[in-house]
Every structure is written in structure tokens, then in C-alpha cells.
Design an enzyme around this catalytic site. Structure first.
Site, mmCIF file in Angstrom:
data_model
loop_
_atom_site.group_PDB
_atom_site.id
_atom_site.type_symbol
_atom_site.label_atom_id
_atom_site.label_comp_id
_atom_site.label_asym_id
_atom_site.label_seq_id
_atom_site.Cartn_x
_atom_site.Cartn_y
_atom_site.Cartn_z
ATOM 1 N N GLN A 145 0.811 -1.227 0.000
ATOM 2 C CA GLN A 145 0.000 0.000 0.000
ATOM 3 C C GLN A 145 0.837 1.267 0.000
ATOM 4 O O GLN A 145 0.320 2.353 -0.251
ATOM 5 C CB GLN A 145 -0.939 -0.004 1.207
ATOM 6 C CG GLN A 145 -0.236 0.143 2.543
ATOM 7 C CD GLN A 145 -1.185 0.055 3.734
ATOM 8 O OE1 GLN A 145 -1.551 -1.029 4.167
ATOM 9 N NE2 GLN A 145 -1.583 1.198 4.269
ATOM 10 N N CYS A 151 -5.311 0.640 3.910
ATOM 11 C CA CYS A 151 -5.303 -0.773 4.309
ATOM 12 C C CYS A 151 -6.680 -1.397 4.148
ATOM 13 O O CYS A 151 -6.816 -2.549 3.750
ATOM 14 C CB CYS A 151 -4.852 -0.886 5.751
ATOM 15 S SG CYS A 151 -5.831 0.106 6.903
ATOM 16 N N HIS A 288 -5.815 -0.995 11.764
ATOM 17 C CA HIS A 288 -5.266 -1.555 10.537
ATOM 18 C C HIS A 288 -6.173 -2.664 10.016
ATOM 19 O O HIS A 288 -6.708 -3.447 10.794
ATOM 20 C CB HIS A 288 -3.855 -2.092 10.820
ATOM 21 C CG HIS A 288 -3.087 -2.471 9.594
ATOM 22 N ND1 HIS A 288 -3.067 -1.703 8.448
ATOM 23 C CD2 HIS A 288 -2.297 -3.542 9.331
ATOM 24 C CE1 HIS A 288 -2.305 -2.283 7.545
ATOM 25 N NE2 HIS A 288 -1.825 -3.404 8.046
ATOM 26 N N ASN A 309 -0.701 -9.276 5.012
ATOM 27 C CA ASN A 309 -0.619 -7.827 5.184
ATOM 28 C C ASN A 309 -0.428 -7.173 3.820
ATOM 29 O O ASN A 309 -0.311 -7.864 2.796
ATOM 30 C CB ASN A 309 0.549 -7.507 6.145
ATOM 31 C CG ASN A 309 0.418 -6.128 6.776
ATOM 32 O OD1 ASN A 309 -0.466 -5.344 6.430
ATOM 33 N ND2 ASN A 309 1.318 -5.824 7.694
#
Ligand SMILES: *[C@@H]1O[C@H](CO)[C@@H](O)[C@H](O)[C@H]1NC(C)=O
Ligand SMILES: *[C@@H]1O[C@H](CO)[C@@H](O)[C@H](O)[C@H]1NC(C)=O
Length: 345
Positions: A145, A151, A288, A309
Site C-alpha cells: 500500500q 489498508c 489496521h 498484510n
């Protein structure tokens, strides 16, 4: 390396040497440590293509880099009681405050006013002892990102890519940028943050998302330029929330598809996580959005969630983190069981 960069390097190197010559009280040990850390920072800058705007900035960043390296080494040398290791990654020249400010923009604090969905289709699902959706081809390669706090878009897209693969047999990388640029009429605000459930709402209203190739990631807020004459590549029918604060319910859900989860990723240990089963420390201030793509039990018997992630391959275990599962707190480690949800086909 640019010529400018090279120049700053030689200037700051000679400055360092000069200071060293004058500071006669400084032991050779410290000088050696300083040149090692300088060298390490230099290599790190080359590896990440980092360029600082001037010498002052470079000196400031070197100082932070040194503090972070000391923190990482102290943590890794602290003995056997930690099940995870930290490592120098792309976040090594920023403070924990900067890290939190630039990336973790999940709007968790806005959740209380949002109506949760009530059905949970996996209520009676059976749970295998381990699940890894990567092995079933339902997870695209790890994305990055960058400096944009979106996110939430990466989390929602990964869950959408998963259900699309499970319902159609095709794994298609979908566009986060389309969410950043076009999902702007509600809660979601591009790089300034958003919620996965609101992204799912948008995807439903938008009749799907285009592919990553059709609408590539830019990492900044842009104007919506989805081509209305081209059909979105993947769509969803709805979305549901996993019953909150219930890791067993989350396990049933993850056993059936990749699930969007919100976590508290604000700690320094999360910033520099490298490998192993992450056991904290972290709180439950959700900031997040990530995606649970499986779960399992490590060699030493620790149960974990397998989490994708969106910070590139250098962070964690090739972009993934294994987070401790079945903890005492109902919220789960870092609040992972507090706000999980998934799109339906
Ligand atoms: C789960 O099982 C219970 C009891 O048989 C049933 O009432 C319920 O509808 C089931 N839930 C789902 C989502 O299928
Ligand atoms: C929009 O997509 C259609 C079909 O793929 C294509 O023919 C057209 O050139 C595209 N228009 C723009 C402005 O990109």
C-alpha cells in the site's frame, strides 16, 4: 544512487570523520559502532532506493535508524521467551509515531455507530485443524500500500479475490485504487482511511471491481476513472460480519474463505515483525485492516492466525504474519476477533 545522494554521502562521511578526530574522548569502540551503523544505513538506503532531501534530513534519519536497530537487536537477543523475531525493514528510518500516522488508517473508532449484519452463515461450520488459502490458490501475491492509509481497501480486495476464486474457480487480482478513487461518498476516504464493510457496500453498488491491471495502484488519492463501458471483473452479492469477540466463530469463517479482519498494528514490534508467531504486545485500538487467510499450530504448539498484510514482501514472513490464536482475551490478540467480516458470492 543519484549523484546528489552520492554527494551527501561523501559530505556526511567526511563530517563524521572530522567530528571523530576532534572528539578525542570518544572511544574507538563507539566510533566503530557509529561507522557500522552508518554503513548499515547506507546499505539500507540503497536497498530501498531511499533518497533524503538534504544532509540534515539524512543525519536525523540515521539517528532514528540507529535507535530502531538497537531496539530490534535488543528484542532479538532478549532470550527465548519471545516466539517471534524482529528485523530491519522499510520502516527502519521512521519513528513509531510516524509509522502509525502514515499507514494505519482503519477507521475502527467509527464502528460503534455502524449497524452490524446479523446473519452468520458459517455458524455450524466444521473446522479443520489447519487452513491455508494460499495452498488452494485463493490468495494473490502480497501487495504494497506504500504511504497511503488505504489498508481497508487492500483487506476488502483480498477477501473479495478469495470469494471470487472460491465461487468461480478463477483467481483475479482486483483494484484497490478503484476503491480509493471511487468509494468516496460514504465513510471511506481513500488514503485517509476507511472500513472494509463500507468497501463491500461500494463493491455491491458498483456491480463489482475492475482488475488490478485495468485500474492499477497509484498509492495516492485520485479521481475516479473507472471505465463505465467495461464490465467489472468480479462482483459480490453481499457481506456479513463474523460474531464479534469470538475466536471460535472467526475460525469457522476462516475455514470457509479469506476473511477481512481489523487489528491494532500500532506497536513497534508489529512495525518490525520479521518471523515466528507474534504474541504482542498490542492493544485493541483497531487501526489496521488485513486479511486472515488461514490458521494453524506452530511446531512448539502455539496456535496462530495466518494473516496477509499489505506492506510488501520485505515485511514479516514474505509479507505475512502469524498471530497468536486462542488467547485469553475474547477480542483476540490485537483485537483480531473484534471486527471481522467477509463478502458473499
Ligand atoms: C445451525 O444449526 C442450528 C441447529 O440445528 C440451526 O437452527 C441453525 O439454523 C443453523 N445455522 C445455520 C446458519 O445454518
Ligand atoms: C473503455 O473500455 C472500452 C472497452 O474495453 C474501450 O473500447 C474504450 O476505449 C475504453 N475507453 C476509455 C476512455 O478508456
Amino acid at each position: 544512487m543519484t549523484a546528489n545522494n552520492q554527494l551527501y554521502h561523501s559530505i556526511s562521511l567526511s563530517l563524521l570523520l572530522c567530528l571523530g578526530l576532534f572528539a578525542i574522548q570518544v572511544t574507538s569502540r563507539t566510533l566503530q559502532d557509529d561507522s557500522i551503523i552508518y554503513e548499515k544505513h547506507e546499505q539500507w538506503m540503497v536497498h530501498y532506493g531511499k533518497v533524503y532531501k538534504d544532509l540534515q534530513e539524512r543525519e536525523n534519519r540515521l539517528k532514528i535508524f540507529k535507535e530502531n536497530v538497537n531496539y530490534i537487536e535488543a528484542s532479538n537477543n532478549a532470550g527465548n521467551n519471545k516466539l517471534y523475531k524482529l528485523g530491519i525493514n522499510q520502516f527502519a528510518d521512521i519513528t513509531n509515531e510516524e509509522f502509525i500516522a502514515s499507514r494505519n488508517k482503519f477507521k475502527g473508532h467509527m464502528c460503534s455507530s455502524i449497524t452490524k449484519t446479523s446473519t452468520f452463515k458459517y455458524e455450524n461450520a466444521s473446522v479443520p485443524s489447519t487452513v491455508d488459502w494460499r495452498k488452494k490458490g485463493a490468495v494473490t501475491p502480497v501487495k504494497n500500500q506504500g504511504q497511503c492509509g488505504c489498508c481497508w481497501a487492500f483487506s476488502a480486495v483480498a477477501a473479495t479475490e478469495g470469494i471470487h476464486k472460491l465461487s468461480t474457480g478463477k483467481l483475479v487480482s482486483l483494484s484497490e485504487q478503484e476503491l480509493v478513487d471511487c468509494d468516496t461518498k460514504g465513510v471511506d476516504q481513500g488514503c485517509e482511511g476507511g472500513l472494509m464493510d463500507d468497501a463491500f457496500k461500494f463493491i455491491i453498488q458498483n456491480h463489482g471491481l475492475h482488475t488490478e491491471a485495468q485500474y492499477p495502484y497509484q498509492g495516492v488519492d485520485g479521481t475516479c476513472s473507472a471505465n463505465e463501458t467495461s464490465t467489472p471483473a468480479a462482483t459480490i452479492a453481499g457481506y456479513e460480519d463474523v460474531p464479534a469477540n469470538n475466536e471460535n466463530a472467526l475460525q469457522k469463517a476462516v475455514a470457509n474463505q479469506p476473511i477481512s479482519v481489523a487489528i491494532d498494528a500500532s506497536g513497534s514490534d508489529f512495525q518490525f515483525y520479521k518471523s515466528g508467531v507474534f504474541t504482542g504486545s498490542c492493544g485493541t485500538q483497531l487501526d489496521h485492516g488485513v486479511t486472515a487467510v488461514g490458521y494453524g499450530i506452530s511446531n512448539d504448539g502455539t496456535k496462530y492466525w495466518l494473516v496477509k498484510n499489505s506492506w510488501g514482501n520485505d515485511w514479516g514472513e514474505e509479507g505475512y504474519i502469524r498471530m497468536q490464536r486462542s488467547v485469553d482475551a475474547a477480542q483476540g490478540l490485537c483485537g483480531i476477533a473484534m471486527m471481522a467480516s467477509y463478502p458473499t458470492a
